[in-house]
Design an enzyme around this catalytic site. Structure first.
Site, PDB file in Angstrom:
ATOM      1  CE  LYS A   1      -2.180  -1.176   3.767  1.00 29.93           C
ATOM      2  NZ  LYS A   1      -1.576  -2.507   3.949  1.00 29.93           N
ATOM      3  CB  THR A   2       3.523   2.421   2.296  1.00 31.07           C
ATOM      4  OG1 THR A   2       2.645   2.269   3.419  1.00 31.07           O
ATOM      5  CG2 THR A   2       4.333   3.692   2.484  1.00 31.07           C
TER       6      THR A   2
ATOM      7  CG  ASP B   1       0.438   5.065   4.220  1.00 30.40           C
ATOM      8  OD1 ASP B   1      -0.355   4.118   4.049  1.00 30.40           O
ATOM      9  OD2 ASP B   1       1.670   4.901   4.359  1.00 30.40           O
ATOM     10  CD  GLU B   2      -0.329   2.968   8.446  1.00 24.30           C
ATOM     11  OE1 GLU B   2      -1.293   2.265   8.820  1.00 24.30           O
ATOM     12  OE2 GLU B   2       0.839   2.544   8.385  1.00 24.30           O
TER      13      GLU B   2
ATOM     14  CD  GLN C   1      -1.709  -3.290   8.986  1.00 25.55           C
ATOM     15  OE1 GLN C   1      -0.692  -2.808   9.473  1.00 25.55           O
ATOM     16  NE2 GLN C   1      -1.822  -3.540   7.696  1.00 25.55           N
TER      17      GLN C   1
ATOM     18  NE  ARG D   1       3.702  -4.405  11.104  1.00 29.00           N
ATOM     19  CZ  ARG D   1       3.197  -3.919   9.976  1.00 29.00           C
ATOM     20  NH1 ARG D   1       3.829  -2.995   9.298  1.00 29.00           N
ATOM     21  NH2 ARG D   1       2.063  -4.376   9.495  1.00 29.00           N
TER      22      ARG D   1
HETATM   23  P1  ATP Z   1       1.557  -2.143   5.976  1.00 33.66           P
HETATM   24  O1  ATP Z   1       0.146  -2.625   5.925  1.00 33.66           O
HETATM   25  O2  ATP Z   1       2.338  -2.860   6.993  1.00 33.66           O
HETATM   26  O3  ATP Z   1       1.654  -0.653   6.044  1.00 33.66           O
HETATM   27  P2  ATP Z   1       2.019  -1.959   3.150  1.00 33.66           P
HETATM   28  O4  ATP Z   1       0.822  -2.530   2.514  1.00 33.66           O
HETATM   29  O5  ATP Z   1       2.127  -0.483   3.197  1.00 33.66           O
HETATM   30  O6  ATP Z   1       2.228  -2.591   4.577  1.00 33.66           O
HETATM   31  P3  ATP Z   1       4.619  -1.847   1.969  1.00 33.66           P
HETATM   32  O7  ATP Z   1       5.325  -1.438   3.181  1.00 33.66           O
HETATM   33  O8  ATP Z   1       4.368  -0.865   0.891  1.00 33.66           O
HETATM   34  O9  ATP Z   1       3.260  -2.573   2.381  1.00 33.66           O
HETATM   35  O10 ATP Z   1       5.354  -3.076   1.294  1.00 33.66           O
HETATM   36  C1  ATP Z   1       5.807  -4.193   2.055  1.00 33.66           C
HETATM   37  C2  ATP Z   1       7.109  -4.704   1.467  1.00 33.66           C
HETATM   38  O11 ATP Z   1       6.873  -5.277   0.189  1.00 33.66           O
HETATM   39  C3  ATP Z   1       8.130  -3.618   1.254  1.00 33.66           C
HETATM   40  O12 ATP Z   1       9.395  -4.135   1.567  1.00 33.66           O
HETATM   41  C4  ATP Z   1       8.032  -3.335  -0.228  1.00 33.66           C
HETATM   42  O13 ATP Z   1       9.249  -2.854  -0.750  1.00 33.66           O
HETATM   43  C5  ATP Z   1       7.703  -4.684  -0.800  1.00 33.66           C
HETATM   44  N1  ATP Z   1       6.921  -4.661  -2.060  1.00 33.66           N
HETATM   45  C6  ATP Z   1       5.747  -4.041  -2.283  1.00 33.66           C
HETATM   46  N2  ATP Z   1       5.337  -4.260  -3.556  1.00 33.66           N
HETATM   47  C7  ATP Z   1       6.263  -5.049  -4.143  1.00 33.66           C
HETATM   48  C8  ATP Z   1       6.418  -5.641  -5.457  1.00 33.66           C
HETATM   49  N3  ATP Z   1       5.507  -5.468  -6.405  1.00 33.66           N
HETATM   50  N4  ATP Z   1       7.513  -6.379  -5.673  1.00 33.66           N
HETATM   51  C9  ATP Z   1       8.422  -6.589  -4.713  1.00 33.66           C
HETATM   52  N5  ATP Z   1       8.349  -6.058  -3.467  1.00 33.66           N
HETATM   53  C10 ATP Z   1       7.289  -5.304  -3.182  1.00 33.66           C
HETATM   54 MG    MG Z   2       2.206   0.850   4.831  1.00 32.53          MG
END
Ligand code: ATP
Ligand code: MG
Length: 759
Positions: A37-38, A225-226, A272, A627
Site C-alpha cells: 500500500k505504502t 496513508d494509514e 490494522q 512486521r
Molecule cells: P503495511 O500494511 O504494513 O503498512 P504496506 O501494505 O504499506 O504494509 P509496503 O510497506 O508498501 O506494504 O510493502 C511491504 C514490502 O513489500 C516492502 O518491503 C516493499 O518494498 C515490498 N513490495 C511491495 N510491492 C512489491 C512488489 N511489487 N515487488 C516486490 N516487493 C514489493
Molecule cells: Mg504501509
C-alpha cells in the site's frame, strides 16, 4: 538519476499497476499488511510528477509519522529528483500547523502560537478545573482532558457541547464548564493543543470559503496513508480540502462549482486499526464509497513482506475477529522458518532468551542487530529487556518510553524558549515563574492569577502590572519585577541571536544551570548532561536549518512522535530496536520478537470485559506479527512483575490462535547454560533525539570574551544599527548595556550575547 530513466511500473503486480495509473475518481486501496500500500502510494506520487500530470506543489500527502513523511520525500526524490521538495508530505498535525501559521490572523491568533503537548494540556486543564472549583477526586483532570479531546476529535467545540450538555448531569456540567474555560485560556495564551490543530483547521476551512478555495486550488492531489487510523476530524479535514461536495455555503457555490474536486487516494487496512482510543474509526474506510459515491476500490492480495508461515499465523489470529470481511493474502516466498515460541519463567528469563537468540543469529550471519526488533504491549516492559541487552553489550535503542522531551529539565528549558517565542503562553510562563527559585511562591502566583482573572487580562500582562495586584508582598513584587526584566533581556537576545545561543543565554542567565551545578544530588549531574544534549540538539537543528527560527525549532520539537526516533538503518551493524506494538505500525524487520504474550499483559486486562477492546488488541497482534519478514518469535513469561508484584498470567489467547503446525516451541531449560544469569540493575538508559546516549554530547558553553563598554561610546549592532551607550551595569558574563539606537529605540543588551561592536 534522471527521472525519465526510472520505470515506475517495474515489478508491480497488475492491481498495484492499476492503483498507480488510476485517474479521475476517488481511489480507495484496501489491503492486508505488507501488500504494498505504502509502496503504491509513493510510486503514484512519483508517477504524477514524472508524467507532468501535476506540479510538486499541487501534491499533499499525509503519513502517520514525520519519519514516514521524511522517508517518502527521500524515496520520491530518488525517483524524480530534487523538485520533489516542493510537495507537502507530512502528518495531519504538521500540515495543519503550516496552514494555521499562514492563516492565524483570520482565526484571531498570532502566527507565533504555541503548541501544547499532552503534559501542557493536562496542566492547563488542571488549572481550569481548579478555577471551576471542581473536586479533583470526583472529576480527575486527566479524565476531563480525555473527554475534551474526544469532543474535539468529533469536531464538537465548547459552545456546541454547552448547547447539548445537560445542566442536571453533574458530569456533563463539569466537562462543559472546564471545556469552556480551557478553550478561553488556550486562546488567551495564543496556544493550540494537538486536537485543536485539526479541529481549528476544519473550522477555518468551513467558515472562510475563500481560504478553503485557496487550498483547493493549490492541492490537486491528496493522498492519505494509514486511512484506517483517521478520526472524524481528520476525515472532515480531507473532505474540506478535496472540495467539490455540496458545501453548506451555497452563496459561494457558483464559484467553487467550477473547480473540480482534488483527486483523492486513500490506502488502509481495517485489520490494522489500532487507535480507537484516540477516536480513530474504520467507518472512514468502510463508508468511503458512500462518502465519495463515484469511488473506485482496488484490493491488493499479494504480500511481499513475509514468509508464508508468518502470514498464515497472522491471518489465523486476525480471522478470530468478528464482523470482518475475509481477506485472502498470499505470498510466493515459500514457507520459511517455523515461528519460534518460548515459555520463560520470568520476564528476566524471557529477556535472556531473546538476547541469546539475537547473539546466535548475529554469530551465524543470519542477521545484524539493525535487522531485529523487539515489541511489547506497554513501555514499562522494556526495562527487563534493556537490563539484559546492556549486560551482554548488544547495541539497542528504545523508541519512545522515557522520552527525552518529557524530562523535567528539558521541559523547563523549553518552557523558557516557548515563553520567549510566545510571551502570552501562560502554562509555560507559570511553569518557569519560580524555576529556579526566585522568591515568587505559590501564594504570589495565585494572587497574580486572581488579578488576571478579575481584570480579564493574560497572566503575562498581570505580571507586568503586578504592583496593581492587591496584597502582594514587597519581596514578591521585587522578585516579579526582576523576573519580567530577565524575560525582556532574554527576548532581546532572542530577537537577534540564533536558537542555540538563545538557549545558552537562558540556561546561564536564569541561574538554572548554576543551581544544578551547585547541587550535590547525582541526578542533577545527569540533568546538566541532558541540557548539554539539548544544546547539541538545537545546534544540529541550526546547522540543518540555517534560517530556522526559535519557533521553527519549537514546532519541530512539539510534533516529534515516538516513531520518529526509529534509528536509521544505513550504518553497518546498527542497533536492535525496542518499541511498543503501536509504534511498530507501517514498519518491517527481518527478525521480530513479540514479547509478553500473556492474558492480562497482551491482550491487556482491560480488554477482558469488552469485545470491542479485545478485537482492537487482536488487531494489534496482527500488526505485530506482520512486521516480520523472515523470522518471528513469540514469547511469554509464566510470571511477570507488574505494579511491583509478581503476576502469574495464563498464556495469551492469541498464542492458541496460531496453528500448532506453524510453531516450534522451545521450553524452559532448553536454552544453553547462560553466561547472563543474574539480572542486573542498571541506571535507566534513555536515548536522545539525536540517537546517541546522552552523556556529555555537547558543551553548554564555550567561553567568549565579553566586550567592555563605557557610557557615551558608539556601537554598531547587527540588527538595531548604530547606537550610543547610555549606561552599563553588571560585570563579565552578566554585563548589561543600555544603548540608545535612535529610531530603533533604547535596548538593554546582555553583552555576552549581543552582536555589538565598538566603533
Ligand atoms: P503495511 O500494511 O504494513 O503498512 P504496506 O501494505 O504499506 O504494509 P509496503 O510497506 O508498501 O506494504 O510493502 C511491504 C514490502 O513489500 C516492502 O518491503 C516493499 O518494498 C515490498 N513490495 C511491495 N510491492 C512489491 C512488489 N511489487 N515487488 C516486490 N516487493 C514489493
Ligand atoms: Mg504501509
Amino acid at each position: 538519476r534522471r527521472a525519465d530513466a526510472v520505470d515506475l511500473m517495474e515489478g508491480l503486480n497488475p492491481q498495484q499497476r492499476q492503483a498507480v495509473l488510476h485517474e479521475g475518481s476517488p481511489l480507495l486501496i484496501v489491503a492486508g499488511a505488507g501488500s504494498g500500500k505504502t509502496t503504491v502510494l509513493t510510486r503514484r506520487i512519483a508517477r504524477l510528477l514524472q508524467t507532468g500530470a501535476c506540479r510538486p506543489s499541487e501534491i499533499l500527502a499525509i503519513t502517520f509519522t514525520n519519519k514516514a513523511a521524511a522517508e517518502m520525500v527521500e524515496r520520491i526524490t530518488d525517483l524524480v529528483g530534487p523538485r520533489a521538495k516542493a510537495m507537502w508530505i507530512s502528518t495531519f498535525h504538521s500540515a495543519c500547523v503550516r496552514i494555521l501559521r499562514r492563516e492565524a490572523k483570520i482565526v484571531g491568533l498570532k502566527s507565533n502560537f504555541s503548541i501544547y503537548d499532552s503534559a501542557d494540556a493536562l496542566r492547563l486543564v488542571t488549572l481550569c478545573a481548579r478555577e471551576a472549583d471542581l473536586d479533583p477526586k470526583r472529576f480527575p483532570p486527566k479524565s476531563l482532558m480525555i473527554q475534551i479531546s474526544n469532543l474535539k476529535n468529533e469536531l464538537i467545540d465548547d459552545e456546541a457541547y454547552a448547547a447539548t450538555a445537560s445542566d442536571t448531569n453533574p458530569q456533563e456540567r463539569a466537562v462543559s464548564e472546564v471545556y469552556r474555560l480551557y478553550t478561553a485560556r488556550l486562546r488567551q495564551a495564543n496556544a493550540f493543543d494537538f486536537d485543536d490543530l485539526i479541529m481549528t483547521t476544519v473550522n477555518l476551512l468551513r467558515a472562510f470559503p475563500q481560504v478553503a478555495e485557496h487550498y483547493r486550488r493549490r492541492f490537486r492531489h491528496i493522498l492519505v496513508d494509514e486511512y484506517q487510523d483517521t478520526n472524524h476530524a481528520q476525515y472532515a479535514l480531507v473532505r474540506e480540502l478535496v472540495g467539490g461536495h455540496n458545501h453548506q455555503d451555497q452563496a459561494d457555490g457558483a464559484e467553487s462549482a467550477l473547480l473540480p474536486p482534488a483527486e483523492l487516494t486513500v490506502v488502509g487496512d481495517a485489520d490494522q486499526s489500532i487507535y480507537a482510543f484516540r477516536g480513530a474509526t474504520i467507518r472512514n474506510i468502510v463508508e468511503f464509497e458512500n462518502d465519495y459515491p463515484d469511488a473506485t476500490t482496488i484490493l491488493l492480495e499479494q504480500n511481499y513482506r513475509s514468509t508464508q508461515n508468518i502470514l498464515s499465523a497472522a491471518n489465523s489470529v486476525i480471522s478470530q475477529n468478528p464482523d470482518r470481511p475475509a481477506k485472502k493474502l498470499w505470498t510466493d516466498q515459500g514457507a520459511g522458518e517455523l515461528i519460534v515460541g518460548y515459555v520463560a519463567d520470568s520476564e528476566h528469563d524471557e529477556a535472556r532468551f531473546i538476547a541469546e537468540e539475537i547473539d546466535k543469529l548475529c554469530d551465524e550471519g543470519h542477521a545484524a542487530p539493525k535487522d531485529v526488533a523487539i515489541f511489547y504491549r506497554t513501555n514499562a516492559q522494556s526495562r527487563a529487556l534493556e537490563e539484559v541487552l546492556v549486560r551482554v553489550g548488544l547495541p539497542y535503542k528504545v523508541v519512545g518510553g522515557t522520552r527525552f522531551y518529557e524530562r523535567r529539565e528539558i521541559k523547563d528549558a523549553l518552557a523558557y524558549l516557548r515563553v520567549l517565542a510566545n510571551p502570552t503562553d501562560t502554562v509555560n510562563l507559570r511553569r518557569i515563574l519560580n524555576v529556579p527559585k526566585r522568591a515568587i511562591g505559590d501564594r504570589a502566583e495565585a494572587m497574580v492569577a486572581a488579578f488576571a482573572e478579575r481584570e480579564r487580562i493574560p497572566f503575562s500582562q498581570a505580571l507586568r502590572q503586578a504592583e496593581e495586584a492587591p496584597g502582594l508582598a514587597t519581596r514578591s513584587l521585587n522578585a516579579i519585577r526582576s523576573f519580567v526584566q530577565l524575560l525582556d533581556d532574554m527576548t532581546t537576545v532572542a530577537q537577534t541571536a540564533r536558537p542555540p545561543r538563545v538557549l545558552e543565554a537562558v540556561l546561564e542567565q536564569t541561574g538554572y544551570l548554576a543551581e544544578l551545578r551547585a547541587s550535590r544530588d547525582p541526578q542533577d549531574e545527569s540533568r546538566v548532561e541532558n541540557l548539554a544534549e539539548l544544546v547539541a540538539v538545537v545546534e544540529d537543528f541550526s546547522r540543518a536549518n540555517p534560517e530556522g527560527t526559535l519557533n521553527d525549532f519549537l514546532e519541530q520539537v512539539s510534533l516529534v512522535a515516538d516513531a520518529d526516533q526509529i534509528p536509521d538503518k544505513d550504518d553497518d551493524g546498527g542497533v536492535v530496536t525496542l518499541m511498543t506494538l503501536h509504534t511498530a505500525k507501517g514498519l518491517e524487520f527481518p527478525v521480530v520478537f513479540v514479547t509478553g504474550l500473556e492474558d492480562g499483559a497482551f491482550p491487556h486486562s482491560r480488554a477482558f470485559t469488552s469485545n470491542a477492546e479485545l478485537a482492537e488488541e487482536r488487531r494489534l497482534a496482527y500488526v505485530g506479527l506482520t512486521r516480520a519478514r523472515k523470522r518471528l518469535y513469540l514469547t511469554r513469561a509464566e510470571s511477570r512483575s507488574m505494579w511491583g508484584q509478581p503476576q502469574y498470567n495464563p498464556p495469551s489467547r492469541f498464542l492458541a490462535e496460531v496453528p500448532d503446525s506453524l510453531m516450534d516451541w522451545k521450553r524452559l531449560g532448553n536454552v544453553g547454560a547462560s553466561s547472563l544469569s543474574a539480572p542486573v540493575r542498571t541506571q535507566p538508559t534513555f536515548t536522545s533525539p539525536r540517537g546517541g546516549t546522552s552523556a556529555g554530547a555537547g558543551r553548554v558553553q564555550a567561553n567568549r570574551e565579553v566586550i567592555s563598554l563605557e557610557p557615551g561610546e558608539k556601537v554598531s549592532h547587527g540588527s538595531f544599527g548604530l547606537g550610543t551607550v547610555v549606561e552599563v551595569s553588571g560585570v563579565a558574563d552578566k554585563a548589561i548595556a543600555t544603548v540608545d539606537f535612535g529610531s530603533a529605540g533604547t535596548k538593554r543588551l546582555l553583552l555576552r550575547y549581543a552582536p555589538v561592536e565598538k566603533l
